[in-house]
Design an enzyme around this catalytic site. Structure first.
Site, mmCIF file in Angstrom:
data_model
loop_
_atom_site.group_PDB
_atom_site.id
_atom_site.type_symbol
_atom_site.label_atom_id
_atom_site.label_comp_id
_atom_site.label_asym_id
_atom_site.label_seq_id
_atom_site.Cartn_x
_atom_site.Cartn_y
_atom_site.Cartn_z
ATOM 1 N N PRO A 2 0.837 -1.212 0.000
ATOM 2 C CA PRO A 2 0.000 0.000 0.000
ATOM 3 C C PRO A 2 0.870 1.260 0.000
ATOM 4 O O PRO A 2 1.846 1.336 0.738
ATOM 5 C CB PRO A 2 -0.803 -0.102 1.293
ATOM 6 C CG PRO A 2 -0.278 -1.258 2.045
ATOM 7 C CD PRO A 2 0.733 -1.984 1.222
ATOM 8 N N GLU A 3 0.533 2.189 -0.860
ATOM 9 C CA GLU A 3 1.223 3.480 -0.864
ATOM 10 C C GLU A 3 0.297 4.534 -0.246
ATOM 11 O O GLU A 3 -0.810 4.212 0.168
ATOM 12 C CB GLU A 3 1.627 3.846 -2.297
ATOM 13 C CG GLU A 3 2.673 2.868 -2.842
ATOM 14 C CD GLU A 3 3.394 3.409 -4.078
ATOM 15 O OE1 GLU A 3 3.355 4.629 -4.313
ATOM 16 O OE2 GLU A 3 3.998 2.599 -4.792
#
Ligand SMILES: [Zn+2]
Length: 287
Positions: A2-3
């Protein structure tokens, strides 16, 4: 992994569902994460009322009523699931990265509220929880990290000064959390494509306009990704919910061998692997 945009989507869903609610029970099924969940974690969290859920970079911050905080980092594969107690078969994965089904394995922690449950799942165990006991410590926690892309501190003056005499390439800087917090591998490639800058260009060789371009495209692309995920997350009403459609927006990421999407460019998208990370760029229009 996840960014920042994915973590922001999780934050929005969590904030909406658990603000002003108290945690009635905490069940830890497996303490082994990147840092072991401390033994006093359950007692610390139990019966606390949540004021809000905020975020810094890729850290979720749960604010409790008495100035206590809990940080959550999703690591490589952490996901948060919200289950409605009255409709146990209908649940929401707060991340648009993964399937909307609640996994059977790797559910490390369960937070029980009056009408719902929040479940933390993490197959690769790189995520972690961290307890912070006052406001001052929370401020201190992030001082060694660079500004967020959305912050006013991420401005032309800051970037131009930072890049002076820097021999490292621009893409490495976008991933360097001391320079800017929250940009990961996917969006770094997208930002540099939008800025028409070769990812391997040395930072000190960027002129003012190129620096400005990197700043503006960082803000624009991350915001756009959040909006895309944000609109898809609202459709995640039950197990037939759709995934976010952010992948369709990629211009270069995982587009190796494709024609450049920029009008009038006849270039081909190339993939280059350096220190185990893939970088995607157009050989023709990114100088
Ligand atoms: Zn091109």
């Amino acid at each position: 992994m996840p960014e920042l945009p994915e973590v922001e989507i999780v934050r929005q869903s969590l904030h909406k569902k658990i603000k002003k609610k108290s945690i009635q029970q905490v069940i830890i099924r497996n303490r082994n994460l990147r840092f072991k969940i401390p033994v006093d974690f359950e007692n610390f969290i139990k019966n606390k009322k949540i004021i809000k859920v905020s975020r810094f970079s890729k850290y979720l911050i749960i604010h409790f009523q008495n100035e206590d905080y809990c940080l959550i980092h999703l690591g490589m594969s952490g996901t948060i699931h919200i289950l409605d107690k009255k409709k146990p078969l209908k649940f929401t994965n707060t991340s648009f990265y993964h399937s909307p089904y609640l996994p059977e394995k790797h559910n490390h922690a369960e937070f029980v509220f009056d009408n719902l449950k929040v479940i933390y799942n993490d197959p690769r165990r790189f995520g972690f929880f961290e307890i912070i006991r006052n406001h001052q410590d929370l401020d201190k926690r992030f001082t060694s990290m660079g500004p967020e892309p959305f912050s006013n501190k991420f401005n032309l003056n800051y970037v131009v000064n930072y890049f002076k005499n820097k021999n490292k390439d621009i893409k490495s800087f976008l991933l360097d959390q001391k320079f800017v917090s929250g940009i990961g591998n996917i969006y770094a490639s997208e930002i540099l494509f939008a800025s028409k800058i070769n990812p391997f260009k040395k930072a000190k060789r960027l002129n003012k306009n190129e620096c400005l371009s990197v700043i503006l495209n960082s803000k624009r692309i991350l915001k756009h990704a959040i909006n895309k995920g944000g609109s898809s997350i609202r459709d995640f009403k039950d197990i037939s919910g759709n995934k976010g459609n952010f992948q369709k927006e990629f211009k270069v990421y995982q587009q190796e061998g494709a024609h450049c999407k920029r009008t009038n460019c006849k270039g081909i998208i190339k993939k280059k692997i350096t220190s185990n990370r893939s970088t995607f760029f157009c050989v023709s229009c990114q100088k």
